[in-house]
Design an enzyme around this catalytic site. Structure first.
Site, short mmCIF file in Angstrom:
data_model
loop_
_atom_site.label_atom_id
_atom_site.label_comp_id
_atom_site.label_asym_id
_atom_site.label_seq_id
_atom_site.Cartn_x
_atom_site.Cartn_y
_atom_site.Cartn_z
N GLN A 1 48.48 78.99 46.01
CA GLN A 1 49.27 77.80 45.74
C GLN A 1 48.54 76.52 46.15
O GLN A 1 48.73 75.47 45.53
CB GLN A 1 50.61 77.90 46.50
N LYS B 1 46.34 75.82 43.12
CA LYS B 1 47.18 75.56 41.94
C LYS B 1 47.81 74.17 42.03
O LYS B 1 47.77 73.40 41.06
CB LYS B 1 48.27 76.63 41.85
N LYS C 1 54.43 79.23 50.55
CA LYS C 1 55.13 80.29 49.84
C LYS C 1 56.05 80.99 50.82
O LYS C 1 55.85 80.96 52.04
CB LYS C 1 54.13 81.30 49.27
N ASP D 1 61.02 82.10 42.46
CA ASP D 1 59.93 82.99 42.07
C ASP D 1 60.61 84.28 41.63
O ASP D 1 61.81 84.25 41.27
CB ASP D 1 58.96 83.21 43.25
#
Length: 443
Positions: free
Chosen positions: A110, A113, A125, A165
Site C-alpha cells: 500500500q 500503491k 492495512k 477490502d
C-alpha cells in the site's frame, strides 16, 4: 552483498514465519537497486531499513456475541506502515486467512500503491480473521461494533482512514462508521467506501475494477492494440472482477471466465455481467448459479481458470492465485497481457515466466490502485463537504490510472528496464516516499 539484499535478509530474520510479507519485500526491494546505486543518500539515511519496519503495529481482541448467545473471539489488526506522505490509508479485510503476515504484505504494498496515485496518502492495512459469510446482519453488526471499540483509538480523517477490502463492503463500513460516531461524536471521515447518503463517493464501488481496465487500456495501446475484440479471462466475482468486466465489455472486449472460491464459469460467447451482479450483489450467491440464468456457459468445480484461451488475463480474486502452472497455460495459449486486480495476484516465479516470455505484466501496486485513488477523492469531498458527479470522479480516476502507467513505464525505461512495469512501479512509488522521509529527518 548489495544494500537491498542485506536489508531483505535482515527484515526476514526479524519477521520470521511471515511468508506473504517476505514475498512482497522480495518482489520490491531488488528492483530498487539500480535507483539506489545512483542515489547513495538513501542508503546513508537508512531509508529501506525504516520502510520495511511498520511505524506502528496494533493487534487486539474482538469479542462479540452470535445469534445463539455464544461469545466468540476474533483477532484484529491495524498495521500503520508509513505516514511519510500523508495519513495512513488502506483497507480492512475480514477473512479467515487474515494473519499478521498478510496484513503486513498488504500494508507494505500500500505504501507504493498510494504513492503512485500522486495523492497525499500514506500506507496502512488492517482486518480480522472474522468470516462474514453465513453470518446474520445482526452478527456482522455486533462484530463490527466490537472491532471499532478498539480501532477508533487509532483512526480519524487526518490520522488513518481505512476502507473496505475482501469481506468488507457497504454493510460493514456502515456499521463501523456508526460505531465510530457513537464513540467519538465526530463526523471526520474516518472511513471511505461509505454510503452516498452519509459522505460516500460515486464510483467508489466501481473504482478498482474500472481503474484496472483504464491502466490495461494504456498497456494495450503501447502494444498498438485495444480492448476491441479481445477475449478476457477474469478471476473472481467480487467488486473488482465485476466492474473490470463491465468496463472491459464497454470498451469492446468479451469476458469469457469469472470465478469464486469453489470454481469458475466459462462462457465462450461472453459473460453477461448483469447476471453476475444479481448473483453476487443481490443474492450473495455462488458463481455456479450463473447457469440458472444463462445456458451458454459451463461450470468447472475447481480446475485451472487460466487454461481457458484468452488475449488478456485479469486476476482479481486473491494473492498468489496465478502460479507458474497458470502462467505457462497463459503463455502457451497466446495471452499478450496480464494486469493484477487483486494484491500480489501472481507468484514470483510466475512473474518471471510471464516477463521472460514477452507477456506484458502489470503489478497490483499499479494496476489496482484505482480503489485507493477514489478513496482519496472521497476524503477530499468529505473535507470540502461536497459531492462530485459520477462523471467528474470517473474522469479523475481515468486520468490518475493513465498517469500511473505513463510514470512507471517511463521510469522503467530510464533505469534500463524498458517494459518492466514491476521495476517501474517500485522505483516510482519509492522515490516520492523516500524523498519525503529524507526531508522530515529521522522519524
Amino acid at each position: 552483498m548489495s544494500y537491498t539484499a542485506e536489508v531483505l535478509r535482515n527484515a526476514i530474520e526479524k519477521s520470521p514465519n511471515e511468508p506473504e510479507f517476505h514475498q512482497a519485500m522480495t518482489e520490491v526491494l531488488p528492483t530498487l537497486q539500480p535507483y539506489l546505486d545512483r542515489h547513495p543518500k538513501y542508503e546513508r539515511a537508512g531509508i529501506l531499513e525504516r520502510l520495511v519496519e511498520p511505524e506502528r503495529t496494533i493487534i487486539f481482541r474482538i469479542p462479540w456475541m452470535d445469534d445463539a448467545g455464544k461469545v466468540c473471539v476474533n483477532r484484529g489488526y491495524r498495521v500503520q506502515f508509513s505516514s511519510a506522505i500523508g495519513p495512513y490509508k488502506g483497507g480492512l479485510r475480514f477473512h479467515p486467512s487474515v494473519s499478521l503476515s498478510i496484513i503486513k504484505f498488504l500494508g507494505f504494498e500500500q505504501i507504493f500503491k498510494n504513492s503512485l496515485t500522486g495523492l497525499p496518502i500514506g500506507g496502512g492495512k488492517g482486518g480480522s480473521d472474522f468470516d462474514p459469510k453465513g453470518k446474520s446482519d445482526r452478527e456482522v453488526m455486533a462484530f463490527c461494533q466490537s472491532f471499532v471499540n478498539e480501532l477508533h483509538r487509532y483512526v480519524g480523517g487526518n490520522a488513518d482512514v481505512p476502507a473496505g477490502d475482501i469481506g468488507v463492503g457497504a454493510r460493514e463500513i456502515g456499521y463501523m462508521y456508526g460505531q465510530y460516531k457513537r464513540l467519538t461524536g465526530l463526523c471526520d471521515g474516518p472511513l471511505t467506501g461509505k454510503g452516498i447518503s452519509y459522505g460516500g463517493s460515486l464510483v467508489r464501488t466501481e473504482a478498482t475494477g474500472y481503474g484496472l481496465v483504464y491502466l490495461t487500456e494504456k498497456m494495450l495501446e503501447s502494444l498498438h492494440t485495444s480492448f476491441e475484440g479481445k477475449q478476457l479471462s477474469i478471476s473472481g466475482s467480487g467488486n473488482v472482477a465485476i466492474y473490470a468486466a463491465e468496463k472491459a465489455i464497454q470498451l469492446g472486449a468479451k469476458v469469457v471466465t469469472m470465478s469464486d472460491s469453489n470454481g469458475f464459469i466459462h462462457a465462450p460467447d461472453g459473460i453477461d455481467v448483469n447476471i453476475v451482479k444479481t448473483i453476487k450483489e443481490e443474492k450473495r450467491g455462488r458463481i455456479c448459479e450463473y447457469l440458472e440464468y444463462a445456458k451458454n456457459a459451463e461450470y468447472h468445480d475447481g480446475g485451472l481458470i487460466w487454461s481457458v484461451p484468452c488475449d488478456v488475463a485479469l486476476p482479481c480474486a486473491t494473492q498468489n492465485e496465478l502460479d507458474a502452472i497458470g502462467a505457462r497455460a497463459l503463455i502457451d495459449n497466446g495471452c499478450i497481457a496480464v494486469a493484477e486486480g487483486s494484491n500480489m495476484s501472481t507468484t514470483i516465479d510466475a512473474v518471471d515466466m510471464l516477463q521472460h516470455s514477452g507477456v506484458f505484466y502489470a503489478p497490483g501496486k499499479a494496476s489496482n490502485a484505482g480503489g485507493v485513488a477514489v478513496s482519496a477523492l472521497e476524503m477530499a469531498q468529505n473535507s470540502a463537504r461536497r459531492y462530485w458527479s459520477f462523471r467528474r470522479v470517473d474522469e479523475s480516476l481515468q486520468k490518475i490510472m493513465h498517469s500511473i502507467y505513463t510514470n512507471i513505464s517511463e521510469i522503467a525505461e530510464r533505469f534500463g528496464a524498458e517494459g518492466n512495469l514491476v521495476a517501474g512501479a517500485s522505483i516510482a512509488g519509492f522515490r516520492k516516499v523516500a524523498d519525503a522521509m529524507l526531508q522530515q529527518g529521522v522519524v
